[in-house]
Design an enzyme around this catalytic site. Structure first.
Site, PDB file in Angstrom:
ATOM      1  N   ARG A  92      43.445 -39.617  51.037  1.00 53.61           N
ATOM      2  CA  ARG A  92      45.193 -39.546  50.706  1.00 53.61           C
ATOM      3  C   ARG A  92      45.711 -38.334  49.168  1.00 53.61           C
ATOM      4  NH1 ARG A  92      45.617 -41.369  54.899  1.00 53.61           N
ATOM      5  NH2 ARG A  92      45.701 -43.010  56.075  1.00 53.61           N
ATOM      6  N   HIS A 151      48.819 -32.824  56.675  1.00 57.96           N
ATOM      7  CA  HIS A 151      48.132 -34.123  57.253  1.00 57.96           C
ATOM      8  C   HIS A 151      47.782 -34.080  58.587  1.00 57.96           C
ATOM      9  CE1 HIS A 151      47.985 -38.589  55.860  1.00 57.96           C
ATOM     10  NE2 HIS A 151      47.169 -37.970  57.093  1.00 57.96           N
ATOM     11  N   GLU A 163      54.860 -37.749  51.592  1.00 57.20           N
ATOM     12  CA  GLU A 163      54.323 -36.982  53.185  1.00 57.20           C
ATOM     13  C   GLU A 163      56.222 -37.403  53.898  1.00 57.20           C
ATOM     14  OE1 GLU A 163      50.268 -36.519  53.500  1.00 57.20           O
ATOM     15  OE2 GLU A 163      50.678 -37.701  54.355  1.00 57.20           O
TER      16      GLU A 163
END
Length: 317
Positions: free
Chosen positions: A234, A285, A263
């Site tokens: 994360r 990601h 994000e």
């Protein structure tokens, strides 16, 4: 009949089919859902599916029909679990689906950084090979993977799977004990010792109040100057400005980041500001996102819903 609403279908690639539960239901899906649309879209829902859409206590308190939340990911920080527990709303998540995809992404980043593939590609584009006038050139150091020490923070399924790949490649594996702990469980090494000994640090722990900013200026200062940091966990686990400062000051040799504090990141994100650095590898990601992993995820998502509808919920958090 259950009223199922998928709030962010766009988090699953369009080419991946999602089967429907066999139980009687109505299915509605939206590609994206903004905070202002949540109440309207979930007003009649009995089951909500969310990958990243935030379901706060304020939102949940306005949804009297909601009986179950199926998170389309492993991370649970987008749902107020305390509220759900107090109001008997079961919440499930996805587990163990990316134990190939994430570790392979970690290894890909390690190879790219240790062998300086980005730097060499940039040099070739800039015409450096022609300038050197010989069959090869060495503008960046190249380090072997075998014989390296990898420090893994987090010993869940992803951490263990990464360790297995690392061992197969001839790396020595150290699992880090919790930060600030002075005695070790069997199979762990003190957190600071891992920082100081590892050639590679890779993060596989959840983002919580105790792990936010886990790696910042003080931790980066303890790492070897030839070490690299990989974060596929994360974004909030790492202080992004401190990481950029360490790279610019050559305190560490490189970093690979698949996750960001926000994000998508804003243009002023410190990592994006330095995305041109040859020793900084950024991906959006996607470490979890091989086709086989996503297929496993959606199958488990539907299974979680089926189990709830059949009165046997599992993968509860």
């Amino acid at each position: 009949m259950e009223h199922i609403v998928f709030l962010d279908r766009a988090t699953i690639p369009a080419h991946i089919d999602i089967s429907r539960p066999q139980s009687a239901h109505q299915w509605i899906e939206y590609q994206r859902t903004s905070p202002s649309q949540l109440i309207e879209r979930l007003q009649h829902a009995t089951i909500a599916i969310s990958n990243k859409v935030q379901l706060t206590a304020d939102i949940l308190s306005q949804l009297p029909n909601l009986k179950f939340i199926a998170i389309g990911a492993t991370g649970t920080n987008n749902v107020d679990l305390d509220y759900c527990h107090r109001h008997n709303i079961p919440v499930s998540n996805i587990r163990g689906y990316a134990t190939r995809s994430v570790p392979e992404h970690v290894l890909a980043m390690i190879f790219a950084l240790k062998r300086n593939l980005i730097g060499y590609q940039q040099d070739i584009i800039a015409g450096e090979w022609q300038k050197q006038q010989q069959f090869c050139f060495f503008t960046h150091s190249i380090s072997d993977i075998a014989g390296s020490t990898i420090g893994i923070i987090g010993k869940g399924s992803l951490g263990v799977a990464t360790a297995n790949l690392a061992t197969a490649l001839g790396m020595k594996v150290l699992f880090a004990e919790h930060k600030h702990v002075t005695t070790c469980r069997e199979g762990y090494t003190l957190f600071n010792d891992v920082l100081q000994q590892a050639d590679i640090i890779t993060l596989h722990c959840p983002l919580t109040d105790t792990t936010e900013g886990l790696i910042a200026k003080a931790e980066l200062a303890q790492m070897k100057p030839n070490a690299i940091l990989i974060n596929t966990g994360r974004g909030g686990l790492v202080n992004e400005q401190d990481l950029v400062d360490a790279l610019l000051a050559k305190k560490i040799a490189g970093a690979g980041c698949d996750v960001f504090t926000s994000e998508p990141p804003t243009d002023d994100n410190p990592l994006l500001q330095q995305a041109h650095l040859p020793n900084l590898l950024l991906t959006p990601h996607v470490a979890w996102g091989s086709d086989s992993a996503i297929t496993a995820l959606v199958n488990q998502l539907i299974e979680n819903i089926e189990c709830f509808c059949n009165g046997k919920p599992h993968n509860l958090v």
